[in-house]
Design a protein around this motif. Structure first.
Motif, PDB file in Angstrom:
ATOM      1  N   ASP A 249       0.821  -1.214   0.000  1.00  0.00           N
ATOM      2  CA  ASP A 249       0.000   0.000   0.000  1.00  0.00           C
ATOM      3  C   ASP A 249       0.854   1.264   0.000  1.00  0.00           C
ATOM      4  O   ASP A 249       0.426   2.317  -0.463  1.00  0.00           O
ATOM      5  CB  ASP A 249      -0.925  -0.016   1.215  1.00  0.00           C
ATOM      6  CG  ASP A 249      -1.917   1.150   1.217  1.00  0.00           C
ATOM      7  OD1 ASP A 249      -2.341   1.556   0.126  1.00  0.00           O
ATOM      8  OD2 ASP A 249      -2.253   1.640   2.303  1.00  0.00           O
TER       9      ASP A 249
ATOM     10  N   PHE B 192     -10.116   0.883   3.629  1.00  0.00           N
ATOM     11  CA  PHE B 192      -9.625   1.736   2.554  1.00  0.00           C
ATOM     12  C   PHE B 192     -10.594   2.870   2.245  1.00  0.00           C
ATOM     13  O   PHE B 192     -10.222   3.879   1.665  1.00  0.00           O
ATOM     14  CB  PHE B 192      -9.421   0.917   1.299  1.00  0.00           C
ATOM     15  CG  PHE B 192      -8.097   0.202   1.281  1.00  0.00           C
ATOM     16  CD1 PHE B 192      -7.717  -0.565   0.181  1.00  0.00           C
ATOM     17  CD2 PHE B 192      -7.207   0.302   2.332  1.00  0.00           C
ATOM     18  CE1 PHE B 192      -6.504  -1.216   0.155  1.00  0.00           C
ATOM     19  CE2 PHE B 192      -5.986  -0.360   2.316  1.00  0.00           C
ATOM     20  CZ  PHE B 192      -5.636  -1.111   1.221  1.00  0.00           C
TER      21      PHE B 192
ATOM     22  N   SER C 244      -4.021   3.668  -0.900  1.00  0.00           N
ATOM     23  CA  SER C 244      -5.362   3.843  -0.354  1.00  0.00           C
ATOM     24  C   SER C 244      -5.692   5.307  -0.098  1.00  0.00           C
ATOM     25  O   SER C 244      -6.857   5.687  -0.076  1.00  0.00           O
ATOM     26  CB  SER C 244      -5.505   3.067   0.959  1.00  0.00           C
ATOM     27  OG  SER C 244      -4.630   3.604   1.940  1.00  0.00           O
TER      28      SER C 244
END
Length: 372
Positions: free
Chosen positions: A107, A370, A232
């Protein structure tokens, strides 16, 4: 206006039995004006009571849209109402995601800097980290022992002059086996676990937060104090990091109970900020729920749990007992104070009849999402 004079709606997805649990708390007893109706699309509940009206978006779509929910005879004249709504057949495949980990290596953006979230001072300059890597679980060394009944290059015999097991232990330690092994910081690499980010000292600057390991020349930053670009676009907070830790603890040990205790080095700083030096005894009831409440603006994934603050002496006594069934989780003292505030706020989102169980309080610990 006090909370007791405000109507409250609370809904919880019960995916395992394909239902939605819905509860209403009224400021005055249910009467002829009280009505609860499901919208035509099955997504919203409208509650009317007296001259007031309340809407709630459900955590998943219910079937039987455009339905007036029945009020049973035994519920009339009461302030608490409850229903079980059948779940729409398509809801589970599109339900809210609840199994993410805050800021995993995939991420995070390798080209980003890492800064203090509060003062924005850059701790890791742009380009210093070339790649992010997820750290293994904290019991990785123990699992290596478990997976290999005979570890690599295992020798049953010992060399001349060697104490039994000594030569083998040295070889295995060099190769990363055994509980004494540790992950070392590497230049250009950011290591990620459930609650922290680990960097080599040479990659850092302006380090006034987090923890410094002099022996390993490594800097550990707490995720909830750091800012970093991510896919995200979200940043984790303390409750989300603790939720991920609790889920990992249950997966690893099977223990539903945990003791959240302050890291000793942080107790003095907590006292200076007026933080009560207590531990939290936690008992997880359901590690993956999705709920909505009229007291909160969004649908949220969470852990539903029982909790009770206890003093450090009681926590130490519990941990030293042979019969202790709780796993110890260490957090900074100020972080524990934030967790308690979060749990108290979540307790107020529940119907009054569901807020207590014996000497425990019921809480909802928000999980990473998210869509936050």
């Amino acid at each position: 206006m006090s909370a007791s004079n405000v109507a409250l709606l609370y809904a919880e997805l019960l995916a395992n039995i394909r239902q939605i649990s819905l509860a209403a708390s009224l400021p005055t007893p249910c009467d002829a004006s009280t009505q609860a109706a499901l919208s035509a699309d099955g997504k919203t509940i409208q509650l009317k009571h007296g001259s007031s009206s309340l809407h709630l978006t459900l955590p998943a779509r219910a079937s039987l849209g455009a339905t007036l929910l029945p009020i049973q005879d035994q519920q009339k004249g009461r302030k608490s109402l409850s229903w079980r709504l059948p779940l729409d057949a398509t809801s589970l495949s599109t339900s809210h995601p609840v199994d993410s980990t805050p800021w995993s290596a995939t991420d995070l953006d390798a080209s980003s800097d890492v800064a203090c979230r509060q003062c924005r001072a850059v701790v890791v300059p742009p380009g210093a980290v070339k790649s992010w890597k997820d750290l293994p679980s904290e019991n990785w060394a123990e699992m290596m022992e478990f997976w290999h009944c005979h570890k690599p290059d295992h020798k049953h015999g010992e060399g001349p002059g060697e104490e039994p097991g000594k030569a083998e232990d040295k070889t295995l330690a060099a190769r990363g086996y055994g509980a004494s092994s540790a992950i070392s910081a590497q230049e250009g690499v950011g290591f990620v676990d459930l609650t922290t980010l680990l960097f080599a000292e040479s990659d850092c600057q302006n380090v006034t937060l987090g923890f410094f390991n002099f022996r390993a020349a490594a800097v550990t930053l707490l995720k909830w104090q750091a800012a970093c670009a991510s896919a995200s676009g979200a940043v984790p907070d303390i409750p989300q990091c603790l939720a991920a830790t609790l889920v990992s603890t249950i997966s690893r040990s099977g223990a539903a109970k945990s003791l959240i205790t302050p890291i000793p080095e942080t107790i003095r700083a907590g006292q200076e900020h007026g933080v009560a030096q207590d531990a939290i005894h936690i008992w997880v009831l359901n590690s993956s729920i999705v709920y909505s409440s009229s007291g909160s603006p969004r649908i949220k994934p969470a852990i539903k749990l029982l909790y009770r603050p206890i003093n450090l002496d009681e926590a130490d006594t519990m941990l030293e007992a042979v019969t202790c069934d709780a796993q110890e989780i260490d957090l900074p003292a100020q972080a524990i104070g934030e967790v308690v505030r979060h749990l108290e706020e979540s307790n107020a989102l529940l119907p009054p009849a569901e807020r207590l169980f014996k000497d425990w309080r019921v809480g909802l610990l928000t999980r990473w999402d998210f869509q936050a």
